[in-house]
Design a protein around this motif. Structure first.
Motif, PDB file in Angstrom:
ATOM      1  N   GLN A 187      32.420   4.636  14.840  1.00 28.08           N
ATOM      2  CA  GLN A 187      32.463   4.757  13.430  1.00 28.08           C
ATOM      3  C   GLN A 187      31.176   4.959  12.788  1.00 28.08           C
ATOM      4  OE1 GLN A 187      33.733   0.698  12.384  1.00 28.08           O
ATOM      5  NE2 GLN A 187      35.983   1.161  12.803  1.00 28.08           N
ATOM      6  N   GLN A 190      30.685   8.746  13.185  1.00 31.68           N
ATOM      7  CA  GLN A 190      31.497   9.429  12.162  1.00 31.68           C
ATOM      8  C   GLN A 190      30.607   9.430  10.781  1.00 31.68           C
ATOM      9  OE1 GLN A 190      35.404   7.680  12.627  1.00 31.68           O
ATOM     10  NE2 GLN A 190      36.019   8.874  14.358  1.00 31.68           N
ATOM     11  N   GLN A 191      30.330   8.167  10.548  1.00 29.89           N
ATOM     12  CA  GLN A 191      29.739   7.921   9.108  1.00 29.89           C
ATOM     13  C   GLN A 191      28.461   9.030   9.105  1.00 29.89           C
ATOM     14  OE1 GLN A 191      28.628   3.981   8.693  1.00 29.89           O
ATOM     15  NE2 GLN A 191      30.999   3.351   8.201  1.00 29.89           N
ATOM     16  N   ARG A 192      27.601   9.015   9.927  1.00 33.46           N
ATOM     17  CA  ARG A 192      26.602  10.031  10.002  1.00 33.46           C
ATOM     18  C   ARG A 192      27.059  11.418   9.969  1.00 33.46           C
ATOM     19  NH1 ARG A 192      22.682   7.243  14.821  1.00 33.46           N
ATOM     20  NH2 ARG A 192      22.240   5.515  13.716  1.00 33.46           N
ATOM     21  N   MET A 193      27.925  11.890  10.710  1.00 38.40           N
ATOM     22  CA  MET A 193      28.263  13.057  10.489  1.00 38.40           C
ATOM     23  C   MET A 193      28.977  13.645   9.118  1.00 38.40           C
ATOM     24  SD  MET A 193      30.416  13.616  14.287  1.00 38.40           S
ATOM     25  CE  MET A 193      30.799  15.202  14.124  1.00 38.40           C
ATOM     26  N   THR A 194      29.655  12.594   8.612  1.00 37.91           N
ATOM     27  CA  THR A 194      30.094  12.697   7.195  1.00 37.91           C
ATOM     28  C   THR A 194      28.991  12.935   6.529  1.00 37.91           C
ATOM     29  OG1 THR A 194      32.141  11.557   7.863  1.00 37.91           O
ATOM     30  CG2 THR A 194      31.671  11.814   5.671  1.00 37.91           C
ATOM     31  N   GLY A 195      27.971  12.024   6.425  1.00 37.58           N
ATOM     32  CA  GLY A 195      26.934  12.085   5.438  1.00 37.58           C
ATOM     33  C   GLY A 195      26.121  13.501   5.667  1.00 37.58           C
ATOM     34  N   GLU A 196      25.836  13.967   6.620  1.00 39.67           N
ATOM     35  CA  GLU A 196      25.216  15.090   7.004  1.00 39.67           C
ATOM     36  C   GLU A 196      25.906  16.454   6.388  1.00 39.67           C
ATOM     37  OE1 GLU A 196      24.501  15.395  11.309  1.00 39.67           O
ATOM     38  OE2 GLU A 196      22.956  13.863  11.269  1.00 39.67           O
ATOM     39  N   ASN A 197      27.404  16.410   6.591  1.00 42.59           N
ATOM     40  CA  ASN A 197      28.111  17.497   6.193  1.00 42.59           C
ATOM     41  C   ASN A 197      28.356  17.482   4.571  1.00 42.59           C
ATOM     42  OD1 ASN A 197      29.004  18.278   8.751  1.00 42.59           O
ATOM     43  ND2 ASN A 197      30.811  16.952   8.668  1.00 42.59           N
ATOM     44  N   GLN A 198      27.991  16.385   4.096  1.00 39.65           N
ATOM     45  CA  GLN A 198      28.193  16.190   2.443  1.00 39.65           C
ATOM     46  C   GLN A 198      26.634  16.752   1.991  1.00 39.65           C
ATOM     47  OE1 GLN A 198      29.098  12.173   1.413  1.00 39.65           O
ATOM     48  NE2 GLN A 198      31.220  12.467   1.719  1.00 39.65           N
ATOM     49  N   LYS A 199      25.686  16.579   2.894  1.00 42.88           N
ATOM     50  CA  LYS A 199      24.423  16.935   2.317  1.00 42.88           C
ATOM     51  C   LYS A 199      24.277  18.415   2.322  1.00 42.88           C
ATOM     52  CE  LYS A 199      21.607  12.965   3.507  1.00 42.88           C
ATOM     53  NZ  LYS A 199      20.465  12.456   4.696  1.00 42.88           N
TER      54      LYS A 199
END
Length: 200
Positions: A187, A190-199
């Motif tokens: 989890q 996944q949260q880190r990858m989502t945050g990086e993709n949003q940046k």
């Protein structure tokens, strides 16, 4: 030069002053400084001072032109200008030292007051910064600060205490704890990858 005999000039002055000083006029002072005869040729030093012996020949004449009067050193002392005594000099120095002490005492007090005011400002800023940090980190949830799967961890520890010689009985509890930790890691990733993709 040596043909005529010359007589030295002498001047006798009776001085009644208790300080041992002689009053002289400005004309005599100027003549003594410049070494020239006075403008008033008829007056003598004894008449100007008021206490000279009238029977003694005077020395107001300038003498022959080949023998000018030698200049007198300018260290002439007047009656009103008394020299400082050592006691007066000492008192003056003590007064200056007292004034210096008062000045530096006042300066030191001003610096101490300035330092105290600066310390108060710095302490206030420090306490404000501490309060701000506490306020910012107080909003974070307690669950985020604690490690995950604490209930399963407690269950594994209780099982090991209950069966110290038979640890295989706790294998199921250990597997549940490991699964919980792995799920939490997934989890977080996944949260880190989502945050990086949003940046991006």
């Amino acid at each position: 030069m040596g043909a005529a005999s010359s007589n030295p000039r002498t001047l006798v002055v009776n001085n009644d002053s208790p300080a041992g000083l002689i009053d002289i006029s400005d004309d005599v002072v100027q003549r003594l400084k410049s070494g020239l005869p006075s403008k008033a040729q008829g007056r003598t030093d004894s008449q100007q001072s008021g206490g000279a012996n009238s029977n003694v020949p005077s020395s107001t004449g300038s003498g022959p032109s080949s023998y000018p009067n030698p200049p007198v050193p300018p260290s002439v002392m007047y009656q009103d200008e008394l020299p400082f005594t050592s006691m007066q000099v000492r008192q003056e120095k003590e007064r200056e030292l007292r004034e210096n002490d008062v000045y530096w005492t006042q300066r030191l007090k001003a610096l101490e007051a300035n330092l105290a005011q600066t310390n108060q400002v710095m302490e206030k800023e420090y306490s404000d910064a501490v309060a701000d940090v506490k306020k910012r980190f107080a909003t974070s949830a307690v669950q985020q600060q604690l490690p995950p799967c604490q209930d399963l961890k407690a269950k594994v520890i209780a099982c090991y205490r209950k069966h110290p010689q038979e640890t295989l009985r706790c294998a199921e509890d250990v597997q549940q704890f490991a699964d919980c930790v792995n799920l939490h890691r997934i989890q977080l990733l996944q949260q880190r990858m989502t945050g990086e993709n949003q940046k991006k």
